[in-house]
Design a protein around this motif. Structure first.
Motif, PDB file in Angstrom:
ATOM      1  N   ARG A   1      28.936  31.452  53.456  1.00  0.00           N
ATOM      2  CA  ARG A   1      30.280  31.865  52.581  1.00  0.00           C
ATOM      3  C   ARG A   1      31.419  31.067  52.698  1.00  0.00           C
ATOM      4  O   ARG A   1      31.244  32.390  54.285  1.00  0.00           O
ATOM      5  CB  ARG A   1      30.112  32.368  51.338  1.00  0.00           C
ATOM      6  CG  ARG A   1      31.202  33.160  50.339  1.00  0.00           C
ATOM      7  CD  ARG A   1      30.677  33.486  48.959  1.00  0.00           C
ATOM      8  NE  ARG A   1      30.891  34.606  49.772  1.00  0.00           N
ATOM      9  CZ  ARG A   1      30.507  36.025  49.428  1.00  0.00           C
ATOM     10  NH1 ARG A   1      30.634  36.095  47.733  1.00  0.00           N
ATOM     11  NH2 ARG A   1      30.664  37.394  49.507  1.00  0.00           N
ATOM     12  N   VAL A   2      31.796  30.327  53.270  1.00  0.00           N
ATOM     13  CA  VAL A   2      33.806  30.828  53.787  1.00  0.00           C
ATOM     14  C   VAL A   2      34.879  31.166  53.159  1.00  0.00           C
ATOM     15  O   VAL A   2      34.480  30.020  51.963  1.00  0.00           O
ATOM     16  CB  VAL A   2      33.559  29.594  54.925  1.00  0.00           C
ATOM     17  CG1 VAL A   2      35.294  29.611  55.497  1.00  0.00           C
ATOM     18  CG2 VAL A   2      32.837  28.907  55.603  1.00  0.00           C
ATOM     19  N   ARG A   3      35.955  31.719  53.004  1.00  0.00           N
ATOM     20  CA  ARG A   3      36.407  32.274  51.923  1.00  0.00           C
ATOM     21  C   ARG A   3      38.104  33.098  52.495  1.00  0.00           C
ATOM     22  O   ARG A   3      37.977  33.228  54.143  1.00  0.00           O
ATOM     23  CB  ARG A   3      36.615  33.711  50.814  1.00  0.00           C
ATOM     24  CG  ARG A   3      34.930  33.372  50.453  1.00  0.00           C
ATOM     25  CD  ARG A   3      34.579  34.546  50.380  1.00  0.00           C
ATOM     26  NE  ARG A   3      34.813  35.696  50.061  1.00  0.00           N
ATOM     27  CZ  ARG A   3      34.258  37.109  49.782  1.00  0.00           C
ATOM     28  NH1 ARG A   3      34.415  37.436  49.213  1.00  0.00           N
ATOM     29  NH2 ARG A   3      33.243  37.798  51.753  1.00  0.00           N
ATOM     30  N   MET A   4      38.841  32.041  52.027  1.00  0.00           N
ATOM     31  CA  MET A   4      40.866  32.309  52.151  1.00  0.00           C
ATOM     32  C   MET A   4      40.614  33.335  50.870  1.00  0.00           C
ATOM     33  O   MET A   4      40.423  33.422  49.373  1.00  0.00           O
ATOM     34  CB  MET A   4      41.245  31.535  52.026  1.00  0.00           C
ATOM     35  CG  MET A   4      41.555  30.697  53.472  1.00  0.00           C
ATOM     36  SD  MET A   4      42.011  31.260  54.571  1.00  0.00           S
ATOM     37  CE  MET A   4      43.451  31.318  54.577  1.00  0.00           C
ATOM     38  N   VAL A   5      41.133  34.770  51.285  1.00  0.00           N
ATOM     39  CA  VAL A   5      41.364  36.081  50.497  1.00  0.00           C
ATOM     40  C   VAL A   5      42.317  36.465  50.233  1.00  0.00           C
ATOM     41  O   VAL A   5      43.008  36.912  51.396  1.00  0.00           O
ATOM     42  CB  VAL A   5      39.738  36.867  49.989  1.00  0.00           C
ATOM     43  CG1 VAL A   5      40.402  37.845  49.076  1.00  0.00           C
ATOM     44  CG2 VAL A   5      38.367  36.165  50.020  1.00  0.00           C
ATOM     45  N   ASP A   6      43.126  36.149  48.832  1.00  0.00           N
ATOM     46  CA  ASP A   6      44.328  36.988  48.786  1.00  0.00           C
ATOM     47  C   ASP A   6      44.311  38.613  47.935  1.00  0.00           C
ATOM     48  O   ASP A   6      44.007  38.765  46.808  1.00  0.00           O
ATOM     49  CB  ASP A   6      45.421  36.314  49.013  1.00  0.00           C
ATOM     50  CG  ASP A   6      45.765  34.953  49.252  1.00  0.00           C
ATOM     51  OD1 ASP A   6      45.872  35.564  50.235  1.00  0.00           O
ATOM     52  OD2 ASP A   6      45.933  34.045  48.928  1.00  0.00           O
ATOM     53  N   TYR A   7      44.229  39.565  48.672  1.00  0.00           N
ATOM     54  CA  TYR A   7      44.106  41.003  47.940  1.00  0.00           C
ATOM     55  C   TYR A   7      45.094  41.176  48.105  1.00  0.00           C
ATOM     56  O   TYR A   7      46.617  41.561  48.018  1.00  0.00           O
ATOM     57  CB  TYR A   7      43.638  41.771  48.739  1.00  0.00           C
ATOM     58  CG  TYR A   7      42.388  41.685  49.486  1.00  0.00           C
ATOM     59  CD1 TYR A   7      41.015  41.807  48.769  1.00  0.00           C
ATOM     60  CD2 TYR A   7      42.148  41.460  50.726  1.00  0.00           C
ATOM     61  CE1 TYR A   7      40.189  41.144  48.419  1.00  0.00           C
ATOM     62  CE2 TYR A   7      40.587  41.839  51.347  1.00  0.00           C
ATOM     63  CZ  TYR A   7      39.672  41.523  50.772  1.00  0.00           C
ATOM     64  OH  TYR A   7      38.351  41.286  50.208  1.00  0.00           O
ATOM     65  N   GLY A   8      45.944  41.694  46.306  1.00  0.00           N
ATOM     66  CA  GLY A   8      47.246  42.195  46.014  1.00  0.00           C
ATOM     67  C   GLY A   8      47.898  43.236  45.657  1.00  0.00           C
ATOM     68  O   GLY A   8      46.200  44.276  46.505  1.00  0.00           O
ATOM     69  N   PRO A   9      48.707  43.992  45.934  1.00  0.00           N
ATOM     70  CA  PRO A   9      49.522  45.787  45.736  1.00  0.00           C
ATOM     71  C   PRO A   9      48.495  45.997  45.780  1.00  0.00           C
ATOM     72  O   PRO A   9      48.191  46.310  43.926  1.00  0.00           O
ATOM     73  CB  PRO A   9      50.238  45.494  45.934  1.00  0.00           C
ATOM     74  CG  PRO A   9      50.812  43.687  45.615  1.00  0.00           C
ATOM     75  CD  PRO A   9      49.813  43.120  45.225  1.00  0.00           C
ATOM     76  N   GLY A  10      48.011  47.299  45.740  1.00  0.00           N
ATOM     77  CA  GLY A  10      46.554  48.443  45.064  1.00  0.00           C
ATOM     78  C   GLY A  10      45.876  47.868  44.930  1.00  0.00           C
ATOM     79  O   GLY A  10      44.599  48.524  43.968  1.00  0.00           O
ATOM     80  N   TYR A  11      44.963  47.287  45.538  1.00  0.00           N
ATOM     81  CA  TYR A  11      43.625  46.527  45.743  1.00  0.00           C
ATOM     82  C   TYR A  11      42.673  47.605  45.958  1.00  0.00           C
ATOM     83  O   TYR A  11      42.841  47.958  47.422  1.00  0.00           O
ATOM     84  CB  TYR A  11      43.724  45.114  45.967  1.00  0.00           C
ATOM     85  CG  TYR A  11      41.953  44.638  45.807  1.00  0.00           C
ATOM     86  CD1 TYR A  11      41.371  43.948  44.732  1.00  0.00           C
ATOM     87  CD2 TYR A  11      41.549  44.795  47.032  1.00  0.00           C
ATOM     88  CE1 TYR A  11      40.575  43.592  44.512  1.00  0.00           C
ATOM     89  CE2 TYR A  11      40.027  44.611  46.389  1.00  0.00           C
ATOM     90  CZ  TYR A  11      38.888  44.031  46.023  1.00  0.00           C
ATOM     91  OH  TYR A  11      38.343  43.314  45.331  1.00  0.00           O
ATOM     92  N   LEU A  12      41.516  48.357  45.418  1.00  0.00           N
ATOM     93  CA  LEU A  12      40.665  48.606  45.766  1.00  0.00           C
ATOM     94  C   LEU A  12      39.614  48.074  44.634  1.00  0.00           C
ATOM     95  O   LEU A  12      39.214  48.056  43.922  1.00  0.00           O
ATOM     96  CB  LEU A  12      40.633  50.312  45.356  1.00  0.00           C
ATOM     97  CG  LEU A  12      39.434  50.877  45.454  1.00  0.00           C
ATOM     98  CD1 LEU A  12      39.076  50.768  46.915  1.00  0.00           C
ATOM     99  CD2 LEU A  12      39.596  51.978  44.682  1.00  0.00           C
ATOM    100  N   ALA A  13      38.297  47.333  45.960  1.00  0.00           N
ATOM    101  CA  ALA A  13      37.751  46.451  45.696  1.00  0.00           C
ATOM    102  C   ALA A  13      36.603  47.992  44.906  1.00  0.00           C
ATOM    103  O   ALA A  13      36.723  48.890  45.198  1.00  0.00           O
ATOM    104  CB  ALA A  13      36.078  46.640  46.728  1.00  0.00           C
ATOM    105  N   ASP A  14      35.817  46.781  43.750  1.00  0.00           N
ATOM    106  CA  ASP A  14      35.205  47.483  42.394  1.00  0.00           C
ATOM    107  C   ASP A  14      33.798  47.503  43.107  1.00  0.00           C
ATOM    108  O   ASP A  14      32.459  48.357  42.046  1.00  0.00           O
ATOM    109  CB  ASP A  14      35.077  46.668  41.825  1.00  0.00           C
ATOM    110  CG  ASP A  14      33.970  45.462  41.681  1.00  0.00           C
ATOM    111  OD1 ASP A  14      34.172  44.762  42.800  1.00  0.00           O
ATOM    112  OD2 ASP A  14      34.103  44.659  40.565  1.00  0.00           O
ATOM    113  N   HIS A  15      33.384  47.491  44.333  1.00  0.00           N
ATOM    114  CA  HIS A  15      31.853  47.663  44.438  1.00  0.00           C
ATOM    115  C   HIS A  15      31.754  48.402  46.484  1.00  0.00           C
ATOM    116  O   HIS A  15      32.627  47.860  47.209  1.00  0.00           O
ATOM    117  CB  HIS A  15      30.390  46.300  44.105  1.00  0.00           C
ATOM    118  CG  HIS A  15      31.134  45.453  45.305  1.00  0.00           C
ATOM    119  ND1 HIS A  15      31.809  44.447  44.957  1.00  0.00           N
ATOM    120  CD2 HIS A  15      30.534  44.934  46.546  1.00  0.00           C
ATOM    121  CE1 HIS A  15      32.253  44.095  46.010  1.00  0.00           C
ATOM    122  NE2 HIS A  15      31.581  43.540  46.899  1.00  0.00           N
TER     123      HIS A  15
END
Length: 110
Positions: A39-53
């Protein structure tokens, strides 16, 4: 890294629709390509992001812009800034998750 049999493939990230994934806080937007177990991804994390796992999957992650913090389940926190990367193996050093206060863009291979 052992890549699965995959034909030569170019990816126009602008042509791949993004999907929104909520975190514990904030959201991320992924554009993904998959081939077998790759799996190859481009990911944009928004301000204040915290992963849910907490994740045990191996990754190579490169920060294109912004900064994130990798939290390890053993309590360590590692800041990763623009132009830097990290690698972790499947079920490697420690389960991990990411957070960002200002948001960031990353490229991930897993």
């Amino acid at each position: 890294m052992n890549l699965p049999d995959t034909p030569f493939t170019t990816l126009d990230w602008n042509a791949i629709p993004s999907e929104e994934y909520p975190g514990t806080t904030g959201t991320s937007r992924w554009r993904s390509f998959s081939s077998g177990d790759l799996r190859v991804r481009m990911v944009d994390y928004g301000p204040g992001y915290l992963a849910d796992h907490w994740c045990d999957r191996g990754h190579v992650l490169h920060v294109i812009s912004g900064e994130l913090v990798v939290e390890l389940a053993d309590g360590r926190e590692i800041p990763i800034s623009q132009g830097s990367s990290f690698c972790v193996s499947n079920h490697g050093d420690a389960a991990h998750r990411v957070r960002t206060s200002q948001g960031c863009s990353v490229f991930i291979v897993d």
